[in-house]
Write an enzyme that holds these catalytic residues in place. Structure first.
Site, PDB file in Angstrom:
ATOM      1  N   TRP A  97       0.839  -1.192   0.000  1.00 22.91           N
ATOM      2  CA  TRP A  97       0.000   0.000   0.000  1.00 22.91           C
ATOM      3  C   TRP A  97       0.873   1.240   0.000  1.00 22.91           C
ATOM      4  CZ3 TRP A  97       0.644   3.499   3.901  1.00 22.91           C
ATOM      5  CH2 TRP A  97       1.141   3.052   5.137  1.00 22.91           C
ATOM      6  N   GLU A 150       6.898   8.883  14.094  1.00 29.30           N
ATOM      7  CA  GLU A 150       7.157   8.226  12.810  1.00 29.30           C
ATOM      8  C   GLU A 150       8.010   9.103  11.896  1.00 29.30           C
ATOM      9  OE1 GLU A 150       6.456   5.229  11.974  1.00 29.30           O
ATOM     10  OE2 GLU A 150       4.777   4.533  13.184  1.00 29.30           O
ATOM     11  N   GLU A 188       8.533   1.824   6.748  1.00 27.06           N
ATOM     12  CA  GLU A 188       8.214   2.768   7.809  1.00 27.06           C
ATOM     13  C   GLU A 188       8.012   4.183   7.269  1.00 27.06           C
ATOM     14  OE1 GLU A 188       7.914   2.536  11.192  1.00 27.06           O
ATOM     15  OE2 GLU A 188       8.090   0.355  11.270  1.00 27.06           O
ATOM     16  N   HIS A 191       4.501   5.555   6.838  1.00 24.86           N
ATOM     17  CA  HIS A 191       3.653   5.825   7.994  1.00 24.86           C
ATOM     18  C   HIS A 191       3.556   7.313   8.294  1.00 24.86           C
ATOM     19  CE1 HIS A 191       4.785   1.511   9.515  1.00 24.86           C
ATOM     20  NE2 HIS A 191       4.153   1.510   8.349  1.00 24.86           N
ATOM     21  N   GLU A 241       8.705  -2.017  18.109  1.00 27.81           N
ATOM     22  CA  GLU A 241       7.739  -2.376  17.071  1.00 27.81           C
ATOM     23  C   GLU A 241       6.435  -2.883  17.680  1.00 27.81           C
ATOM     24  OE1 GLU A 241       7.946  -1.672  14.000  1.00 27.81           O
ATOM     25  OE2 GLU A 241      10.057  -1.128  13.883  1.00 27.81           O
ATOM     26  N   THR A 244       4.562   0.193  19.094  1.00 28.92           N
ATOM     27  CA  THR A 244       3.899   1.011  18.071  1.00 28.92           C
ATOM     28  C   THR A 244       2.727   0.265  17.445  1.00 28.92           C
ATOM     29  OG1 THR A 244       5.636   0.303  16.511  1.00 28.92           O
ATOM     30  CG2 THR A 244       5.877   2.471  17.512  1.00 28.92           C
ATOM     31  N   ASP A 273       1.811  -3.236   9.487  1.00 30.18           N
ATOM     32  CA  ASP A 273       3.242  -3.140   9.170  1.00 30.18           C
ATOM     33  C   ASP A 273       4.080  -3.344  10.426  1.00 30.18           C
ATOM     34  OD1 ASP A 273       2.837  -2.649   6.501  1.00 30.18           O
ATOM     35  OD2 ASP A 273       3.472  -0.550   6.551  1.00 30.18           O
ATOM     36  N   GLU A 274       3.689  -2.656  11.491  1.00 29.12           N
ATOM     37  CA  GLU A 274       4.458  -2.750  12.732  1.00 29.12           C
ATOM     38  C   GLU A 274       4.460  -4.179  13.252  1.00 29.12           C
ATOM     39  OE1 GLU A 274       6.108  -0.272  13.256  1.00 29.12           O
ATOM     40  OE2 GLU A 274       5.015   1.596  13.008  1.00 29.12           O
ATOM     41  N   HIS A 277       7.059  -6.079  11.302  1.00 31.61           N
ATOM     42  CA  HIS A 277       8.400  -5.670  11.720  1.00 31.61           C
ATOM     43  C   HIS A 277       8.734  -6.222  13.106  1.00 31.61           C
ATOM     44  CE1 HIS A 277       7.807  -1.982   8.884  1.00 31.61           C
ATOM     45  NE2 HIS A 277       8.022  -3.111   8.229  1.00 31.61           N
TER      46      HIS A 277
END
Length: 413
Positions: A97, A150, A188, A191, A241, A244, A273-274, A277
């Site tokens: 995305w 971020e 990242e 974000h 990670e 967040t 995503d976090e 990660h």
């Protein structure tokens, strides 16, 4: 071996950069109280006097102790393992995305006139603003604080490149550790871009003050106990990670409850995503616990004793008074449930269980003491969190202002 360095302010400014424990009687306990160093002098005590020299700005220049060579070699030997177990967690660029996917498009579609594109964009912005209109200021403050954190990504990549044995030494290295660092950074980077654009279009916040805060944070940097240690960096990455992931997830849930489905979707994408990660750093740490359990449990205990400092700790909007901006932001996040002391306790318990710290064997005397300390932390942190919650409930209600929301006040207890 290159020596990593840290600048620590002295004098009155030390309280600004390294906040002390919050006053228990005021009911302001929360994530700052548990996650942040007690004071700059506490940090300074972890360094030898021989490593301290005068800094050009009047501060103190401190040098980290060298990383044990065997730890660096272990990290370098893991490149093949990283390629098989961590790199697959990074999403292919073509299927990832992008911020554009979540926001109104300002450019004309093929065959669409400028007037039609402007009308569609205006309608999209109006719809976005309609959704955010019901979001309370407290949640906006948390969203801004998350976005500011971020946006300091250049600092985090710099810190990652100080990790000996796992850095990107050429800037375009083909080694798996370097590929992970660059791939993580690329993911990242979306974000902050997405949250920044969303907040700009919302019309609810003072973007100049927010941009000033980002500017200050990038200039101030961040503090890690041993930034050149690959063991510490891996552990810190796993904790941050997951933290967040929790923070963005809670923010999205609260936004959805107040009718902002677009923001809920945005926060959900970032949280996903976090989570990936987190899986990477957690797997890497688990592997290191297998290869060098004694070194890793001692590193984990060291990180826990120093507290897991938040990367946005040194944020400032240039108007800090008795409390730092980070302390106020943290107190709001605690009150509304975006990230709490209980969350931190759950986080510690999760990793102690995930890395099977209690089951480690063959440890040195120092390793066994570290193991005992770490395994005893979760219940202690949860008790501290409960006491802080009780004190906050008994405390008097108060308000704090945020320049991010045009100096409007939000309620704290």
């Amino acid at each position: 071996m290159a020596m990593a360095t840290l600048w620590v302010a002295t004098g009155a400014s030390a309280k600004l950069c390294f906040p002390g424990k919050m006053d228990a009687s005021s009911g302001r306990g929360g994530i700052s109280r548990i996650c942040c160093p007690a004071h700059s002098r506490t940090l300074a005590r972890r360094w030898t006097a021989a490593a301290a020299t005068a800094a050009p700005n009047g501060g103190i220049h401190l040098e980290c102790a060298p990383v044990p060579p065997e730890q660096v070699e272990i990290i370098r030997s893991m490149n093949g393992w990283v390629a098989e177990n961590m790199l697959p967690l990074l999403a292919p660029v073509d299927s990832s995305w992008q911020p554009h996917d979540f926001l109104p498009c300002s450019a004309p579609a093929p065959g669409e006139s400028e007037a039609e594109a402007l009308a569609a964009f205006t309608e999209g912005v109006a719809e976005l603003r309609e959704g955010v209109a019901g979001v309370p200021d407290e949640i906006l403050v948390c969203l801004v604080g998350n976005m500011v954190t971020e946006e300091a990504l250049p600092t985090y990549q710099t810190m990652g490149n100080r990790s000996e044995g796992g850095s990107d030494e050429t800037g375009a290295s083909s080694l798996p550790w370097a590929q992970w660092l660059r791939g993580w950074t690329a993911e990242e980077n979306r974000h902050g871009d997405l949250l920044n654009r969303y907040l700009y279009l919302s019309g609810r916040v003072d973007m100049r003050q927010i941009e000033t805060t980002v500017h200050h944070l990038l200039r101030n940097g961040m503090e890690m106990l041993v930034p050149n240690s690959p063991y510490h960096s891996m552990i810190y990455g796993a904790f941050q990670e997951r933290a967040t992931f929790i923070s963005h997830g809670h923010t999205g849930r609260l936004a959805g409850q107040h009718g902002d489905k677009a923001l809920a979707k945005i926060c959900g994408a970032i949280a996903a995503d976090e989570r990936r990660h987190e899986a990477g750093y957690t797997r890497g740490s688990a592997k290191l616990f297998q290869v060098d359990p004694d070194g890793m449990v001692r590193a984990l205990a060291y990180v826990m004793r120093g507290k897991v400092t938040m990367p946005g700790l040194l944020m400032s909007d240039g108007r800090d008074g008795g409390e730092t901006l980070f302390e106020r932001f943290s107190a709001v996040a605690e009150r509304v449930g975006v990230y709490t002391a209980r969350d931190y306790g759950d986080l510690v318990e999760h990793f102690v269980r995930r890395w099977r710290v209690a089951d480690l064997t063959g440890l040195s005397g120092e390793g066994r003491r570290a193991q005992e300390y770490v395994c005893g932390l979760p219940p202690k942190i949860q008790r501290m969190a409960e006491l802080a919650h009780q004190r906050a409930a008994r405390g008097e209600a108060r308000t704090v202002q945020f320049s991010w929301i045009f100096d409007r006040s939000v309620m704290l207890r």
